[in-house]
Design an enzyme around this catalytic site. Structure first.
Site, PDB file in Angstrom:
ATOM      1  N   LYS A 172      -5.533   3.072  -6.751  1.00  0.00           N
ATOM      2  CA  LYS A 172      -6.227   2.036  -6.298  1.00  0.00           C
ATOM      3  C   LYS A 172      -7.723   2.192  -6.475  1.00  0.00           C
ATOM      4  O   LYS A 172      -8.094   2.827  -4.447  1.00  0.00           O
ATOM      5  CB  LYS A 172      -5.648   1.572  -4.973  1.00  0.00           C
ATOM      6  CG  LYS A 172      -6.201   0.489  -3.933  1.00  0.00           C
ATOM      7  CD  LYS A 172      -6.795  -1.067  -4.899  1.00  0.00           C
ATOM      8  CE  LYS A 172      -7.590  -1.519  -4.146  1.00  0.00           C
ATOM      9  NZ  LYS A 172      -9.150  -1.416  -3.902  1.00  0.00           N
ATOM     10  N   GLU A 249      -9.390   9.780   5.578  1.00  0.00           N
ATOM     11  CA  GLU A 249     -10.484  10.401   5.318  1.00  0.00           C
ATOM     12  C   GLU A 249     -11.707   9.458   5.148  1.00  0.00           C
ATOM     13  O   GLU A 249     -11.769   8.820   4.904  1.00  0.00           O
ATOM     14  CB  GLU A 249     -11.460  11.007   3.846  1.00  0.00           C
ATOM     15  CG  GLU A 249     -10.214  12.568   3.515  1.00  0.00           C
ATOM     16  CD  GLU A 249     -10.490  13.328   4.624  1.00  0.00           C
ATOM     17  OE1 GLU A 249     -11.428  13.871   5.533  1.00  0.00           O
ATOM     18  OE2 GLU A 249      -9.396  14.347   4.636  1.00  0.00           O
ATOM     19  N   CYS A 283     -20.431  10.143   2.901  1.00  0.00           N
ATOM     20  CA  CYS A 283     -20.196  10.180   4.323  1.00  0.00           C
ATOM     21  C   CYS A 283     -20.458  11.456   5.125  1.00  0.00           C
ATOM     22  O   CYS A 283     -20.228  11.519   5.716  1.00  0.00           O
ATOM     23  CB  CYS A 283     -18.424  10.933   3.863  1.00  0.00           C
ATOM     24  SG  CYS A 283     -17.938  11.496   2.956  1.00  0.00           S
ATOM     25  N   GLU A 379     -20.994   3.684  12.208  1.00  0.00           N
ATOM     26  CA  GLU A 379     -21.954   3.551  10.867  1.00  0.00           C
ATOM     27  C   GLU A 379     -22.282   3.316  10.132  1.00  0.00           C
ATOM     28  O   GLU A 379     -21.880   1.855  10.392  1.00  0.00           O
ATOM     29  CB  GLU A 379     -20.670   4.587   9.854  1.00  0.00           C
ATOM     30  CG  GLU A 379     -20.990   4.871   8.773  1.00  0.00           C
ATOM     31  CD  GLU A 379     -19.635   5.449   7.426  1.00  0.00           C
ATOM     32  OE1 GLU A 379     -18.670   4.474   7.848  1.00  0.00           O
ATOM     33  OE2 GLU A 379     -19.494   5.789   7.420  1.00  0.00           O
TER      34      GLU A 379
HETATM   35  P1  NAD Z   1     -13.583   0.530   2.327  1.00  0.00           P
HETATM   36  O1  NAD Z   1     -13.122   1.229   3.706  1.00  0.00           O
HETATM   37  O2  NAD Z   1     -13.814  -0.759   2.493  1.00  0.00           O
HETATM   38  O3  NAD Z   1     -12.950   0.174   1.071  1.00  0.00           O
HETATM   39  C1  NAD Z   1     -11.705   1.770   0.795  1.00  0.00           C
HETATM   40  C2  NAD Z   1     -10.942   1.477  -0.347  1.00  0.00           C
HETATM   41  O4  NAD Z   1      -9.551   0.550   0.927  1.00  0.00           O
HETATM   42  C3  NAD Z   1     -11.393   0.679  -1.472  1.00  0.00           C
HETATM   43  O5  NAD Z   1     -10.335   0.939  -2.680  1.00  0.00           O
HETATM   44  C4  NAD Z   1     -10.539  -1.241  -0.778  1.00  0.00           C
HETATM   45  O6  NAD Z   1     -10.964  -1.641  -1.741  1.00  0.00           O
HETATM   46  C5  NAD Z   1      -9.673  -0.124  -0.266  1.00  0.00           C
HETATM   47  N1  NAD Z   1      -8.767  -1.287   1.189  1.00  0.00           N
HETATM   48  C6  NAD Z   1      -9.509  -2.076   1.920  1.00  0.00           C
HETATM   49  N2  NAD Z   1      -8.927  -2.816   2.560  1.00  0.00           N
HETATM   50  C7  NAD Z   1      -7.753  -2.728   2.760  1.00  0.00           C
HETATM   51  C8  NAD Z   1      -6.752  -2.364   3.138  1.00  0.00           C
HETATM   52  N3  NAD Z   1      -6.712  -3.631   4.177  1.00  0.00           N
HETATM   53  N4  NAD Z   1      -5.449  -2.222   2.516  1.00  0.00           N
HETATM   54  C9  NAD Z   1      -5.940  -0.839   2.008  1.00  0.00           C
HETATM   55  N5  NAD Z   1      -6.351  -1.144   1.314  1.00  0.00           N
HETATM   56  C10 NAD Z   1      -7.639  -1.545   1.568  1.00  0.00           C
HETATM   57  O7  NAD Z   1     -14.310   1.633   2.171  1.00  0.00           O
HETATM   58  P2  NAD Z   1     -15.703   1.271   0.740  1.00  0.00           P
HETATM   59  O8  NAD Z   1     -16.539   0.388   1.627  1.00  0.00           O
HETATM   60  O9  NAD Z   1     -15.239   1.878   0.030  1.00  0.00           O
HETATM   61  O10 NAD Z   1     -16.141   2.822   1.411  1.00  0.00           O
HETATM   62  C11 NAD Z   1     -17.508   3.342   2.028  1.00  0.00           C
HETATM   63  C12 NAD Z   1     -16.612   4.431   3.001  1.00  0.00           C
HETATM   64  O11 NAD Z   1     -16.176   5.355   3.318  1.00  0.00           O
HETATM   65  C13 NAD Z   1     -17.656   4.556   4.670  1.00  0.00           C
HETATM   66  O12 NAD Z   1     -16.714   4.107   5.922  1.00  0.00           O
HETATM   67  C14 NAD Z   1     -17.183   6.179   4.457  1.00  0.00           C
HETATM   68  O13 NAD Z   1     -17.793   6.716   5.427  1.00  0.00           O
HETATM   69  C15 NAD Z   1     -16.206   6.434   3.988  1.00  0.00           C
HETATM   70  N6  NAD Z   1     -16.703   7.236   3.507  1.00  0.00           N
HETATM   71  C16 NAD Z   1     -15.479   8.477   3.859  1.00  0.00           C
HETATM   72  C17 NAD Z   1     -15.566  10.005   3.059  1.00  0.00           C
HETATM   73  C18 NAD Z   1     -14.592  11.311   3.342  1.00  0.00           C
HETATM   74  O14 NAD Z   1     -14.210  11.372   3.224  1.00  0.00           O
HETATM   75  N7  NAD Z   1     -14.119  11.176   5.418  1.00  0.00           N
HETATM   76  C19 NAD Z   1     -15.998   9.515   1.673  1.00  0.00           C
HETATM   77  C20 NAD Z   1     -16.101   8.704   1.416  1.00  0.00           C
HETATM   78  C21 NAD Z   1     -16.262   8.086   1.757  1.00  0.00           C
END
Ligand code: NAD
Length: 478
Positions: A172, A249, A283, A379
């Site tokens: 996903k 993560e 991140c 963030e």
């Molecule tokens: P997000 O949390 O909005 O979405 C991440 C994923 O989760 C997407 O595929 C999204 O469709 C899905 N999602 C959203 N709501 C959900 C739910 N209720 N249940 C299940 N899945 C759901 O994050 P984003 O905007 O796509 O990415 C940015 C974030 O990711 C930032 O906070 C960044 O720090 C983090 N990030 C962390 C790392 C790491 O390794 N720690 C790496 C890259 C990005």
């Protein structure tokens, strides 16, 4: 080369609403119309993954690994096409996209090769007629949920160990970057991966997310994304009837400390690259600078000199930074800039939009950011850097740790005592010394602390395989 619409129609087959996949550098450029998956489509994908598990798990590991090695080769051959699509779909510069594609095919090869050495261990027994050993086995169906900011490499660093280990997968990706993932699925298919082993579902997390993580057929969830969504998934998975393995993560608010002994030209270079590389949408991005008061004014001068040379523009051209990913993130960044101006911080660089057809922002720097205000604590995930002065090393370390996150931290220093104290006291999963906070290597494990992902499982490196395997202990007597 096929059109992007053909690619979408071939691999993304939802029955739900239509989503327009738009180039963030040009709002009028629709790359493809995507048919999103409904909850029923997700359930069908889970059923396909369940049905295929036994066959894939029984496929000898070296055969599984060979398919990944082949997929790595194919991606390498198509690297330019993958990179161009990444720049058009997500906005990062072509140079950064090429780097990410390279990382991704190397990950496929790395975990493909590891399939040849998946092994348990043999242990001595107190009984001379007994042998104790362990067997490593796949978990079942694993759900991989990934963000848009490294749309290929994060996905591959979960998918490759999951497949090597013999699991079937529900994939996903973020809704914003579906085409790139469709192209990945195509490469896996060309490499010989049987249908049903990887099952792509493209849908809004808020609509299909709960269906994925609460399904009792899903044995493990590996999630990378925001802390808010990660915490929701953590709670939901914890309340399932079937115990489910989980890896999180999450977000970061990474600080780089500029020590009084630092090489200030290097420090300015690392600060600007860490804060504004990848448009600050990483991140591991440097979101806060903590600067020793003794060198504050000299450092500020170098920082401003360096950022003035930072080139913003179309990712397909020779620039340092592309657009912000979409309208939502763009508005969020602008709100933080307005907030900063009103919260007592001083805007010392940038702060404006750049008039183009896409979501372009100037690199933006605030100084005088105190630890109480949101700029320091939250963030942002955009090209906005906060600068805070520290009176000494002790205060600097306290400031680095004074947030809920613990993803990455860095120190620029030539003083070995200061560096070692920083290493010992800073709470972060990755620490960089005289290096930018951004940038991880695939052979090194990583995992955030505190609200950046407080589970024990590591990603990347050989260690990443452990999440996707269970270990059976056998006592064999005769
Ligand atoms: P997000 O949390 O909005 O979405 C991440 C994923 O989760 C997407 O595929 C999204 O469709 C899905 N999602 C959203 N709501 C959900 C739910 N209720 N249940 C299940 N899945 C759901 O994050 P984003 O905007 O796509 O990415 C940015 C974030 O990711 C930032 O906070 C960044 O720090 C983090 N990030 C962390 C790392 C790491 O390794 N720690 C790496 C890259 C990005």
């Amino acid at each position: 080369m096929k059109s992007y619409q053909e690619l979408a129609d071939k691999w993304i087959k939802g029955n739900g609403e239509e989503y327009l996949d738009i180039n963030p550098a040009d709002k009028d450029h629709v790359l493809a119309k995507i048919k999103l998956y409904t909850k029923d489509n997700v359930k069908e994908a889970i059923n396909r993954a369940v049905a295929k598990f036994e066959e894939w798990a029984k496929t000898p590991a070296p055969k599984r690994g060979s398919i990944l090695l082949k997929a790595g080769e194919l991606m390498e051959q198509e690297a330019q096409e993958f990179a161009l699509l990444m720049t058009l779909e997500e906005g990062k510069t072509l140079k950064d996209s090429i780097f990410e594609v390279m990382r991704s095919y190397n990950l496929l090869k790395f975990y493909g090769a590891l399939a040849f050495k998946i092994s348990g261990k043999t242990l001595p027994s107190a009984d001379p007629n007994t042998r104790i050993f362990t067997l490593k086995e796949p978990l079942g169906v694993v759900a991989l949920i990934t963000p848009w900011n490294f749309p290929l490499s994060i996905l591959v660093w979960k998918l490759a160990p999951a497949l090597t280990a013999g699991n079937t997968v529900l994939l996903k990706p973020a809704t914003k970057t579906p085409l790139l993932v469709a192209k990945l699925v195509e490469v896996l298919s060309k490499a010989g991966l049987p249908e049903g082993v990887v099952n792509l579902v493209v849908g809004k997390g808020s609509e299909v997310g709960d269906t994925i993580v609460t399904d009792d057929s899903v044995a493990a969830v590996s999630f990378t994304g925001s802390t808010e969504v990660g915490q929701r998934i953590y709670r939901l998975v914890g309340s399932k009837k079937r115990m489910t393995r989980i890896q999180l993560e999450l977000g970061g608010k990474n600080a780089l400390y500029i020590d009084k002994s630092a090489d200030l030209t290097l420090a300015a270079e690392l600060a600007v690259r860490g804060a504004f590389g990848l448009t600050g949408q990483s991140c591991t991005a440097t979101s806060r600078l903590i600067v020793h008061k003794d060198i504050y004014s000299q450092f500020k001068q170098r920082l401003l000199e360096r950022v003035k040379k930072w080139r913003v523009g179309l990712g397909t051209e020779d620039v340092d930074m592309g657009p912000v990913v979409d309208e939502f993130q763009f508005k969020k960044d602008l709100e933080y800039i307005e907030y900063g101006k009103n919260a007592g911080a001083k805007l010392i660089y940038g702060g404006n939009t750049i008039s183009r057809k896409g979501y372009f922002l100037e690199p933006t720097i605030f100084e005088g950011v105190t630890s109480e205000i949101r700029l320091f604590k939250e963030e942002i995930f955009g090209p906005i850097l906060s600068v805070t002065e520290a009176k000494d090393l002790d205060e600097a370390i306290r400031l680095v740790n004074a947030v809920d996150y613990g993803h990455t931290a860095g120190i620029v220093s030539t003083d070995i005592k200061a560096i070692n104290e920083f290493l010992a006291r800073v709470e972060a999963g990755v620490i960089k010394v005289n290096k930018p906070t951004v940038g991880l290597e695939l052979q090194a494990p990583f995992g955030g602390f505190k609200n950046s992902g407080a589970t024990t499982w590591k990603e990347m490196g050989e260690e990443a395989l452990e999440f996707y395997l269970k270990e059976k202990t056998v006592y064999e007597g005769w």
